[in-house]
Design an enzyme around this catalytic site. Structure first.
Site, PDB file in Angstrom:
ATOM      1  N   VAL A  68     -11.102 -28.626  49.413  1.00 21.97           N
ATOM      2  CA  VAL A  68     -10.951 -27.175  49.316  1.00 21.97           C
ATOM      3  C   VAL A  68      -9.538 -26.859  48.838  1.00 21.97           C
ATOM      4  CG1 VAL A  68     -10.986 -24.998  50.630  1.00 21.97           C
ATOM      5  CG2 VAL A  68     -12.543 -26.872  51.255  1.00 21.97           C
ATOM      6  N   CYS A  69      -9.428 -25.935  47.891  1.00 18.28           N
ATOM      7  CA  CYS A  69      -8.118 -25.430  47.470  1.00 18.28           C
ATOM      8  C   CYS A  69      -8.195 -23.901  47.496  1.00 18.28           C
ATOM      9  CB  CYS A  69      -7.733 -25.981  46.098  1.00 18.28           C
ATOM     10  SG  CYS A  69      -8.808 -25.416  44.752  1.00 18.28           S
ATOM     11  N   TYR A  70      -7.357 -23.228  46.729  1.00 16.26           N
ATOM     12  CA  TYR A  70      -7.366 -21.764  46.722  1.00 16.26           C
ATOM     13  C   TYR A  70      -8.611 -21.189  46.046  1.00 16.26           C
ATOM     14  CZ  TYR A  70      -2.478 -22.012  48.108  1.00 16.26           C
ATOM     15  OH  TYR A  70      -1.320 -22.270  48.784  1.00 16.26           O
ATOM     16  N   PHE A  97     -11.147 -21.683  49.092  1.00 15.75           N
ATOM     17  CA  PHE A  97     -11.031 -20.951  50.353  1.00 15.75           C
ATOM     18  C   PHE A  97     -11.095 -19.442  50.123  1.00 15.75           C
ATOM     19  CE2 PHE A  97      -8.596 -18.678  53.554  1.00 15.75           C
ATOM     20  CZ  PHE A  97      -9.345 -19.002  54.684  1.00 15.75           C
TER      21      PHE A  97
END
Length: 112
Positions: A68-70, A97
């Protein structure tokens, strides 16, 4: 869910279903520490360069790994890298996210 050469793309709804069904997976969040502390998917582990060695040592190569990243862009590079380390079941969360928080605001954990 679509497949790239070394990892698969995962949508928010599928991840939520997997978590609800208690599917065994390793959920890693590669955002900066402050963003992670302010909000993350419950059960996720913050991952930075300092923690990569421990992750590789602790996580069997046959594990399901979700990155998961931005917004779902950087996680693709991290997923490709994890695949190169021998993980065969690696996913990048599409929308990251930011999209998770938008769709499922009640399912966000914070660090105290």
């Amino acid at each position: 869910m679509t497949t790239d050469s070394s990892f698969s793309h995962l949508d928010i709804a599928t991840l939520a279903t997997w978590l609800d069904g208690e599917r065994v997976l390793t959920l890693v969040d590669i955002r900066d520490p402050m963003s992670f502390a302010q909000g993350h998917i419950p059960g996720s582990r913050h991952l930075d360069n300092d923690g990569v060695g421990a992750l590789l040592e602790e996580t069997p190569r046959e594990s399901t790994m979700v990155v998961v990243c931005y917004h779902g862009h950087s996680s693709q590079q991290a997923a490709t890298w994890l695949s190169a380390q021998g993980y065969s079941d690696v996913y990048s969360l599409d929308g990251g996210f930011t999209e998770w928080q938008h769709q499922l605001p009640s399912r966000v954990a914070t660090q105290s």
